[in-house]
Each structure stands twice: as C-alpha cells, then as structure tokens.
Design a protein around this motif. Structure first.
Motif, short mmCIF file in Angstrom:
data_model
loop_
_atom_site.label_atom_id
_atom_site.label_comp_id
_atom_site.label_asym_id
_atom_site.label_seq_id
_atom_site.Cartn_x
_atom_site.Cartn_y
_atom_site.Cartn_z
N GLN A 1 -14.00 5.34 22.07
CA GLN A 1 -12.89 6.29 22.04
C GLN A 1 -12.13 6.27 23.37
O GLN A 1 -10.90 6.27 23.39
CB GLN A 1 -13.40 7.70 21.75
CG GLN A 1 -12.28 8.73 21.62
CD GLN A 1 -12.81 10.11 21.26
OE1 GLN A 1 -14.01 10.36 21.37
NE2 GLN A 1 -11.95 10.98 20.83
N GLN A 2 -12.89 6.20 24.48
CA GLN A 2 -12.24 6.15 25.79
C GLN A 2 -11.45 4.86 25.96
O GLN A 2 -10.45 4.83 26.68
CB GLN A 2 -13.31 6.24 26.89
CG GLN A 2 -14.20 7.48 26.83
CD GLN A 2 -13.42 8.76 27.06
OE1 GLN A 2 -12.28 8.70 27.53
NE2 GLN A 2 -14.01 9.89 26.72
N ALA A 3 -11.88 3.80 25.28
CA ALA A 3 -11.19 2.52 25.39
C ALA A 3 -9.97 2.45 24.48
O ALA A 3 -9.29 1.43 24.44
CB ALA A 3 -12.16 1.38 25.04
N GLY A 4 -9.69 3.54 23.75
CA GLY A 4 -8.50 3.59 22.92
C GLY A 4 -8.67 3.10 21.51
O GLY A 4 -7.68 2.90 20.80
N LYS A 5 -9.92 2.91 21.06
CA LYS A 5 -10.15 2.43 19.71
C LYS A 5 -10.18 3.58 18.72
O LYS A 5 -10.47 4.72 19.09
CB LYS A 5 -11.46 1.63 19.65
CG LYS A 5 -11.44 0.38 20.51
CD LYS A 5 -12.73 -0.41 20.34
CE LYS A 5 -12.71 -1.68 21.20
NZ LYS A 5 -13.97 -2.45 21.06
N ASP A 6 -9.91 3.27 17.47
CA ASP A 6 -9.98 4.27 16.40
C ASP A 6 -11.44 4.49 16.03
O ASP A 6 -12.10 3.58 15.52
CB ASP A 6 -9.18 3.80 15.18
CG ASP A 6 -9.22 4.82 14.04
OD1 ASP A 6 -9.66 5.96 14.28
OD2 ASP A 6 -8.81 4.46 12.92
N VAL A 7 -11.96 5.67 16.29
CA VAL A 7 -13.36 5.97 16.01
C VAL A 7 -13.48 7.09 14.98
O VAL A 7 -14.43 7.86 14.98
CB VAL A 7 -14.12 6.34 17.30
CG1 VAL A 7 -14.18 5.16 18.24
CG2 VAL A 7 -13.46 7.53 18.00
N THR A 8 -12.48 7.18 14.10
CA THR A 8 -12.50 8.21 13.06
C THR A 8 -13.68 7.97 12.13
O THR A 8 -13.86 6.88 11.59
CB THR A 8 -11.20 8.18 12.25
OG1 THR A 8 -10.09 8.27 13.15
CG2 THR A 8 -11.16 9.33 11.26
N LEU A 9 -14.49 9.00 11.94
CA LEU A 9 -15.69 8.89 11.11
C LEU A 9 -15.36 9.09 9.64
O LEU A 9 -14.25 9.50 9.27
CB LEU A 9 -16.73 9.93 11.54
CG LEU A 9 -17.25 9.83 12.97
CD1 LEU A 9 -18.29 10.93 13.22
CD2 LEU A 9 -17.85 8.46 13.23
N GLN A 10 -16.33 8.80 8.83
CA GLN A 10 -16.21 8.97 7.38
C GLN A 10 -15.86 10.44 7.07
O GLN A 10 -16.55 11.36 7.51
CB GLN A 10 -17.54 8.61 6.73
CG GLN A 10 -17.53 8.51 5.23
CD GLN A 10 -18.91 8.09 4.73
OE1 GLN A 10 -19.81 8.92 4.60
NE2 GLN A 10 -19.08 6.81 4.47
N GLY A 11 -14.76 10.64 6.36
CA GLY A 11 -14.37 11.99 5.97
C GLY A 11 -13.57 12.74 7.02
O GLY A 11 -13.16 13.87 6.79
N GLU A 12 -13.31 12.13 8.18
CA GLU A 12 -12.53 12.77 9.23
C GLU A 12 -11.07 12.35 9.13
O GLU A 12 -10.75 11.29 8.59
CB GLU A 12 -13.04 12.38 10.62
CG GLU A 12 -14.26 13.13 11.08
CD GLU A 12 -14.58 12.82 12.54
OE1 GLU A 12 -15.37 13.55 13.13
OE2 GLU A 12 -14.05 11.82 13.06
#
Length: 377
Positions: free
Chosen positions: A241-252
């Motif tokens: 997340q700090q590196a700017g990647k999409d870390v959206t979890l399942q259902g978020e």
C-alpha cells in the motif's frame, strides 16, 4: 461442468479405495501422502535444476519429507513455509553441526522443522532457486490443483512480492501417478501456480509449461478473515500500500494510498534515502525547532504490553523483523513486561499497530496500541 473440487474428490476417493494412500489418513482435504512417495522424491536430486540450486523451498507436507532430506543431505539451504503461515513465511532448517543422515532425516520431519529452524522474515534478502510444492492433482501441461485453501499459491505470491523468486525459478511437484490427470485450462485462475516438473514413482515429466506464474498477491482474492489469521500478510499488504499498489481486499471498495507514505515505510524498516539526515538527527532537529525540522513529522511511539515474564528483547526483535515492522528505536522494560517502539511518524506507528495485532510471544498474546492511547487508558 467439472470443477476443481470434483477433481480433488475423485483423486482422494481413488487413493483411499485403491489403498494407495499412506499416513496420515484419510487423505481427504489434505495434500495426500502416498505409498511410493519416498521413491518419487529420489528423482529430485537428479534434476539439473536441483544440482545447480543453492536455496530450495519445500512445502511441509508428508509426501515431501524425503525431498526435504535430500536438500539437507546435499548441504543446500532448506526453507519450509510455516504451517498455514500463522507465525511468518519461512523457517530455515538448521541441522546441528556434524549431523548424521539419521539426524538429517529427523530434521526433515514436521517435528524437526519445529525444533531445528530459525524464522526468515520479509526483510531477509533470500533468493530461492527451486520451489517444491505438493499437489492434489496435476496435468502433464503443468496445470496444478491444491487442496483448496490456497496456501501454496499465496506462499509463491508472497515470494514474488519480496523478490525471492523470479519468472525463471522452476517449480517441482511430487505426486503419485494416479494424480496426473487432465485438467481443463478454463479452471485455472490468475493466482494459480503452475509446475515445470512432475516427479512420480515411475516418471519424470518436464511439462514445458509457458503459462506465466502469478506476478504477486492478488489482494482482491484475500478475505478479511485470512488477513486476521496471517500476520505476515498484513505486514506485506501495508508495504505494498505504501508503494502505491492497489491492495483492495475481497469485498472492499477500492481506495487509493495516501501520498507521501512510501518515505515512512523506508524509514520504519531502518533505512533512509541518501543525503538525508538519520532519524536521530531529524528528531533532534524537530525538537530544537531548527530549519531542517520545520514541517517534519514528529516521531510516535507504540506500546507493547503483556510480554511473557521470561521473554528476551531478542525475541521481540526477531518477531518485529519477521513482520517487517522494525522500529527506529526499541525501549525494553522487561521487568514491567512492556516495551516501547519508536517510529518516524504517527502514520508509521499506526501501521505498526495494525501489523502487530494478534502477535504472540510464547503462549501470550501481546497488547499493542499507540503509546498515547495506552496512557489515556
């Protein structure tokens, strides 16, 4: 209309009904152990990929016990994932000096993995030259089906994220001949790993698979429940997340990372960009109100309580390294069963609190909170 689970059930049922299965039984819902597994593993040292490898990761399941032994016997570095990734990512197996073959065989068992190992954290610069995984079913094309919990796929994706493997790292599986079946390609998903070599008691199959391996963790496939169970996954997610990647979890719902956070991660890992003052200098400058401290974020502390009475500071440091939450400074107050961790700013401290929730030392679950909140309580 066939599904992955249909194929799993067919394999498990066949191995049990034909008495091909070996302890532990029944093999349902497991990576199945089978009669002849040791013989199949004897093919491993003959592979050129094994001969040239220095560090080899082998899964902890029963059918791969002999593979783990051959790695140790060949004086190579053996990495074994922690069961269900509950306490970290890898354990490095460290046999005692002058270990005999019998001792090496014991080190290759599940008990040996527990008793003769040291944890390898996200900050380690380990490079894995060969990956050995278990399978429930596999095809001659290299398609693989595991037991359905996704841990082997997740382990590989985490190795990609930490730079431990590349697209050139070969993957081997050891199975019974009956586990080599046709698998429809449409069943494969983007997070599924494939295999380059299949070892059975009677064959060595070079699959020639050209399907790309996963490029990292597919966060949209990760549930909140899994995040709660796997602390190292929380730490890795915070890094990405700090590196700017999409870390959206399942259902978020998708959310964008806050700007300017990547700097905090580098500092919280004990590193700093070139030509910038160290954390001690920065915090002193901020305290004096000097120009270099103007607008700089103030350091923040994290409280860690409920430490075991026999805990050592090295135990806590090891756990912090494993989770990728190394502080700028650690203040140890063992007799009072607590410690304080200094991070470069409140964002990094809050990130550490999230990563360390549920952390255990021995049998005790630690209490972790921002120091300010702890004082308020």
């Amino acid at each position: 209309g066939v599904s992955k689970q249909d194929i799993r059930e067919q394999i498990w049922d066949h191995m049990e009904s034909q008495n091909l299965a070996d302890f532990p039984r029944p093999v349902h819902h497991r990576i199945p152990n089978f009669k002849g597994a040791s013989h199949a593993a004897e093919q491993l040292p003959r592979l050129q990929a094994f001969k040239t490898a220095r560090t080899i990761k082998v899964n902890p399941d029963a059918p791969q016990k002999n593979a783990r032994f051959f790695v140790l016997e060949s004086n190579k570095t053996l990495l074994v994932p922690t069961p269900r990734l509950r306490t970290g990512l890898f354990n490095k197996i460290t046999p005692p000096p002058g270990a005999t073959k019998d001792i090496l065989r014991k080190c290759a068992t599940s008990q040996g993995v527990r008793n003769c190992s040291v944890p390898i954290g996200l900050d380690s610069r380990v490079l894995v030259d060969l990956v050995v995984v278990g399978s429930v079913a596999v095809s001659e094309k290299g398609w693989r089906i595991g037991k359905g919990e996704g841990y082997a796929d997740l382990e590989y994706a985490m190795m990609v994220s930490m730079g431990a493997v590349s697209t050139e790292t070969p993957v081997v599986t050891i199975v019974h001949d009956c586990q080599v079946v046709d698998i429809p390609e449409e069943l494969l998903e983007e997070h599924d790993i494939t295999v380059d070599y299949i070892l059975t008691p009677t064959r060595v199959i070079a699959t020639g698979c050209e399907r790309p391996q996963p490029m990292g963790i597919t966060w949209s496939k990760i549930s909140r429940e899994m995040m709660e169970k796997i602390p190292v996954l929380r730490s890795l997610r915070a890094r990405e997340q700090q590196a700017g990647k999409d870390v959206t979890l399942q259902g978020e719902h998708q959310h964008l990372p806050e700007p300017g956070r990547q700097q905090a991660v580098r500092l919280s890992a004990g590193r700093r960009p070139p030509d910038t003052p160290g954390p001690e200098a920065s915090s002193m400058a901020a305290a004096r109100g000097s120009p270099s401290g103007e607008g700089a974020p103030l350091a923040a502390d994290v409280y860690v309580g409920n430490l075991p009475r026999d805990a050592r500071v090295s135990d806590l440091k090891r756990a912090l390294r494993e989770l990728g939450s190394v502080p700028l400074r650690l203040t140890w107050q063992g007799p009072r069963r607590r410690a304080f961790l200094r991070y470069p700013d409140s964002a990094a401290a809050q990130q550490a609190v999230s990563c360390l929730q549920g952390l255990r030392l021995g049998t005790d679950t630690l209490r972790v909170a921002l120091a300010r909140q702890q004082r308020d309580k």
